[in-house]
Design an enzyme around this catalytic site. Structure first.
Site, mmCIF file in Angstrom:
data_model
loop_
_atom_site.group_PDB
_atom_site.id
_atom_site.type_symbol
_atom_site.label_atom_id
_atom_site.label_comp_id
_atom_site.label_asym_id
_atom_site.label_seq_id
_atom_site.Cartn_x
_atom_site.Cartn_y
_atom_site.Cartn_z
ATOM 1 C CD GLU A 173 29.486 38.535 46.813
ATOM 2 O OE1 GLU A 173 30.006 37.399 46.679
ATOM 3 O OE2 GLU A 173 28.453 38.724 47.475
ATOM 4 C CG ASP A 218 34.962 28.890 47.774
ATOM 5 O OD1 ASP A 218 34.110 29.538 48.405
ATOM 6 O OD2 ASP A 218 36.060 29.348 47.423
#
Length: 277
Positions: A55, A66
């Protein structure tokens, strides 16, 4: 040439791993962290260190899902001048020497819209991208991107949360391809560790609704946690721990040191050995 979603590198890799009787190690690093050359060296080194799928984070200035580690990684990438075109160029460079390892771009919808959603899918597929994880794009709002992705054979990988109930699961999973990303914790990435017993309970209900592989991420930090996640599902996704290893290897100005690439790839090797054990 157009591909068919679900029939590309991601499907082939999970089929091969199933034949081997083991789960996948999926690694996450942000593009251009801390600079393009180091990021490219890491990308090239990940398959040899044991990453089964890769990824790549598409840095964005407002990454709401995040945690601090991935946010700082994205900020370093932005400071280094990352662009969408630059991220796709990294994938093209990888494909010049590795045509087998699946590559997934992970990020947010805003930069894709700024690039142009049809143009993005065209260029991503041409560069060798296999799948997309768009954190802030629920199935109900995917019409803006999904048709372009499907036309170019890009899997759209959906996130399933611990709060996804029996009514919500089919909605999410029916719109998924490639694999299903199970978010092991509620909240942002990298802030808590996943509970092993809870993971073992969470995966069987998801399997009732899909035949896709299921990978566990958010809260998988150690080799032991990765090994457990890969046993109870089809793969473990590790991101924040690798971003932390990278950050700890930088100098006081945030620049890569001669051993930065080795430090991060050593961390990947330790995760891979545990997953394979």
């Amino acid at each position: 040439m157009d591909r068919t979603a679900g029939e590309g590198r991601i499907a082939r890799r999970f089929a091969a791993l199933k034949a081997q009787g083991r789960g996948a190690l999926v690694t996450f690093l942000s593009a251009y962290d801390p600079d393009r050359k180091t990021s490219m060296d890491l990308l090239r080194g990940l398959p040899g260190a044991g990453a089964d799928l890769i990824e790549i984070g598409m840095p964005f200035s407002d990454p709401m899902a995040d945690g601090p580690s991935v946010q700082r990684a994205g900020q370093r990438g932005l400071k280094a001048g990352v662009t969408m075109a630059g991220t796709l160029a990294m994938v093209r460079d990888l494909r010049a020497e590795d045509d087998a390892t699946p590559v997934i771009l992970m990020g947010y919808l805003n930069p894709i819209l700024a690039y142009g959603e049809e143009r993005f899918c065209t260029d991503a597929a041409a560069s060798g991208v296999d799948g997309l994880i768009v954190v802030d794009m629920p199935p109900e709002e995917a019409g803006i991107l999904a048709p372009h992705a499907a036309r170019h054979g890009l899997d759209i990988i959906r996130l399933v949360a611990p709060t996804s109930d029996a009514a919500r699961l089919p909605v999410v999973l029916n719109a998924s391809s490639g694999f299903v990303y199970y978010v092991a914790i509620t909240g942002i990435t990298g802030t808590r560790s996943a509970d092993p017993a809870a993971l073992a309970r969470a995966i069987p209900p998801i399997r009732e609704h899909t035949g896709l592989p299921i990978c566990i991420g958010f809260g998988i930090r150690t080799p032991e946690q990765a090994a457990h996640a890969a046993r109870v599902s089809d793969g473990a996704v590790v991101g924040s721990a690798l971003c932390d290893a990278l950050a700890a290897s930088l100098d006081e100005q945030g620049r890569a040191k001669p051993d930065t690439v080795r430090v991060v790839l050593d961390a990947v090797r330790a995760l891979a050995e545990a997953v394979r054990a």
